[in-house]
Design a protein around this motif. Sequence first.
Motif, PDB file in Angstrom:
ATOM      1  N   GLU A 130     -32.697 -36.121  38.863  1.00  0.00           N
ATOM      2  CA  GLU A 130     -31.944 -36.566  37.706  1.00  0.00           C
ATOM      3  C   GLU A 130     -30.452 -36.587  38.049  1.00  0.00           C
ATOM      4  O   GLU A 130     -29.970 -35.732  38.801  1.00  0.00           O
ATOM      5  CB  GLU A 130     -32.191 -35.656  36.496  1.00  0.00           C
ATOM      6  CG  GLU A 130     -31.652 -36.212  35.206  1.00  0.00           C
ATOM      7  CD  GLU A 130     -31.951 -37.707  35.032  1.00  0.00           C
ATOM      8  OE1 GLU A 130     -33.127 -38.099  35.029  1.00  0.00           O
ATOM      9  OE2 GLU A 130     -30.992 -38.492  34.918  1.00  0.00           O
ATOM     10  N   ALA A 131     -29.768 -37.606  37.536  1.00  0.00           N
ATOM     11  CA  ALA A 131     -28.319 -37.709  37.716  1.00  0.00           C
ATOM     12  C   ALA A 131     -27.665 -36.960  36.571  1.00  0.00           C
ATOM     13  O   ALA A 131     -27.731 -37.400  35.422  1.00  0.00           O
ATOM     14  CB  ALA A 131     -27.901 -39.170  37.711  1.00  0.00           C
ATOM     15  N   GLU A 132     -27.090 -35.811  36.880  1.00  0.00           N
ATOM     16  CA  GLU A 132     -26.429 -35.001  35.846  1.00  0.00           C
ATOM     17  C   GLU A 132     -24.940 -34.997  36.143  1.00  0.00           C
ATOM     18  O   GLU A 132     -24.470 -34.242  36.992  1.00  0.00           O
ATOM     19  CB  GLU A 132     -27.024 -33.596  35.819  1.00  0.00           C
ATOM     20  CG  GLU A 132     -28.504 -33.618  35.466  1.00  0.00           C
ATOM     21  CD  GLU A 132     -29.142 -32.244  35.330  1.00  0.00           C
ATOM     22  OE1 GLU A 132     -28.405 -31.256  35.156  1.00  0.00           O
ATOM     23  OE2 GLU A 132     -30.374 -32.165  35.403  1.00  0.00           O
ATOM     24  N   GLY A 133     -24.207 -35.873  35.464  1.00  0.00           N
ATOM     25  CA  GLY A 133     -22.786 -36.033  35.758  1.00  0.00           C
ATOM     26  C   GLY A 133     -22.632 -36.645  37.139  1.00  0.00           C
ATOM     27  O   GLY A 133     -23.247 -37.656  37.449  1.00  0.00           O
TER      28      GLY A 133
ATOM     29  N   PRO B 294     -33.974 -40.693  39.014  1.00  0.00           N
ATOM     30  CA  PRO B 294     -33.187 -40.505  37.793  1.00  0.00           C
ATOM     31  C   PRO B 294     -33.488 -41.597  36.762  1.00  0.00           C
ATOM     32  O   PRO B 294     -33.727 -42.750  37.135  1.00  0.00           O
ATOM     33  CB  PRO B 294     -31.738 -40.604  38.278  1.00  0.00           C
ATOM     34  CG  PRO B 294     -31.803 -40.215  39.719  1.00  0.00           C
ATOM     35  CD  PRO B 294     -33.114 -40.715  40.213  1.00  0.00           C
TER      36      PRO B 294
ATOM     37  N   ALA C 297     -23.435 -35.016  39.848  1.00  0.00           N
ATOM     38  CA  ALA C 297     -24.357 -34.329  40.762  1.00  0.00           C
ATOM     39  C   ALA C 297     -25.768 -34.882  40.623  1.00  0.00           C
ATOM     40  O   ALA C 297     -26.167 -35.372  39.572  1.00  0.00           O
ATOM     41  CB  ALA C 297     -24.345 -32.837  40.456  1.00  0.00           C
ATOM     42  N   VAL C 298     -26.501 -34.805  41.709  1.00  0.00           N
ATOM     43  CA  VAL C 298     -27.926 -35.144  41.675  1.00  0.00           C
ATOM     44  C   VAL C 298     -28.698 -33.832  41.664  1.00  0.00           C
ATOM     45  O   VAL C 298     -28.403 -32.932  42.449  1.00  0.00           O
ATOM     46  CB  VAL C 298     -28.326 -35.972  42.913  1.00  0.00           C
ATOM     47  CG1 VAL C 298     -29.802 -36.328  42.859  1.00  0.00           C
ATOM     48  CG2 VAL C 298     -27.493 -37.231  42.994  1.00  0.00           C
TER      49      VAL C 298
END
Lengths: 398, 212
Positions: A152-155, A75, A157-158
Amino acid sequence: MDLACVLALVLLQQADVPQGAHDAHLAQLEALRADVASQLQLTAFDLLDTLVYDWTQSPIFGAPTPVVLASVTPPAGLGTGLQALLENHLASLLVHNPRSNITLAHCPACTEVVVHSAKQGTVIARGVDTPEALAKVGALTPGLHALFADFEAEGAAVVLRVRVTRVTAALPVVYARTLSSSVGTPALLRDEQSLKSAGAARQEYLDALNQHEARLTWVNRFAVRSFAQGESQGIALAPYIWLETGFETAFTESRAWLGNLAVGFSWAPSLHTAFSLSARADRLISGRARSLTNPDLYLFFAGTLISTTGLDVAAFKSTTAPTVADLLAGALGVTNPELSTSFSAWKIGLELRVKNRIHTAVFLEALPSLNDLTTLGQFTRLGPIKFQTLGAEVGFCF
Amino acid sequence: MAAIFWLMILVPVVWSVITDPAPGFGRSKAASRNLACEQLNEDAVRRRYPGTLEEVSSRGDFVDIRTMACGARIMAYDERPVRDGLLLTALQERAADIAQKVIAQPDAAGRTWLVEAFYPDPKVATKLAFAVKAALVERQQKVSDRVPTLAAGDVLVLGATPPVRAYPLACARYQAEGSLAADDTLLMITLTDPRDVTLSVGRCTAGEWQWI
């Protein structure tokens, strides 16, 4: 009265507690695993495990195919240490799971920046992006594919994105997939050498948990009972030290209710020999199910039948506490008092238990048949109930 | 007794206020912003988080309970540049949105998509292009990793040209230099205004530039 109110509150709080033992254990399991697996790399590992497990079930390629691990990017904002961890884990998964039909290829020129000059111009790019350059240096093996993974770190969640490209002049993307962890869902911590589906891994945890939940355990306790001194002047009773042994059973899977039956023995030189038989019920009050990680607190009630012989018995039979002269007379056999008595005792206490192995408890005990004796006092009272005994115990379960 | 009664009333109220993910008593606005929450119905909670929801009393419940699963953001808002953070936090939605718009084009069938992203940070640009490529492949589109090239002179000229004219010009140069095949379409994802996180997508097919 205060004690009564506190007890009423505790019981009120427990009144609505569901007995869904399975669910409660599952919740504890989740909490435990969330603690362990909340770290980002474990969630990322879990996504890679899922990806490779799915490849073993439905491979991208029909036959073993050389694939170069072109890039694994962590990320944005996280360092290269994580990148190395992820790369190693993915490589290890692929090596240990040949059923995925992906054979890792060693191709340093594929990931290095290469300079390729042709009549159209000079191109500076990675090897996998310029197959013509790879062909010229002899690094382009037939059927070679490149694997790209991006985290990627989306919020909360990974998200893992993967694509596989055939290393030919057209560079077609032959496979792509996006996997995401759910918000707050802990990693399953699967073994890379024997990958399992998410459902199978979860069942494995539950099976492991249930294996350690023996319904019947052998309990051994060391207990001390001290008696309150009464109004009569004289020598106070020495505390009784007990060794108790018995069996305990859990009535529910969550071990919210326990019951046990024990026999006890107490002996003090020249003073007493005593036996006891007790039945006890424990109620978990620190949660809905036995904790896997923290000590548990139980409230217990017990009924005990105690039989004792010896000089100490005088205190349980007389309204006058024995004096030094009485004791000496008894020891020398000058007097011959009735040397045995039996009485019942009702006990309430709190028990702190660690992992169903070690516990410690404090308790108050009422001796209703001895209420009228002035040789025994009281530590506290709950309405009409006098508690003449205060005790503590340490126990071990096997 | 009165104190205990009020305690029994107040404790659940205070507890619900403390555990509420919204900013307020015991939780700052910054702390709330760094939570990612999703509202779930009762079935979803029981399936995904078994044992966390207490059974409803057989006599019914007097309050409506909202169930919400919250997790701390892996990267807090101030840990990355604000624009990058906003873009990356919703990367999946943005990539899916772009892919849907691309597929909705009337001549999308049978085309091979080449994807380029232009963003100030090259790492973010790579992630953006990766996400869009994956979204297109997952929607059964043909995608290539090939990168069309321009001559060094073209790059110099384009660098000095305003963006409004640079993209059509670059598209024409790709066609002139034969970088794009007949069925290739180059998708260019750009950040038109550096003060914004709105992404624009243009396509270059057979030397013709078109904003989607």
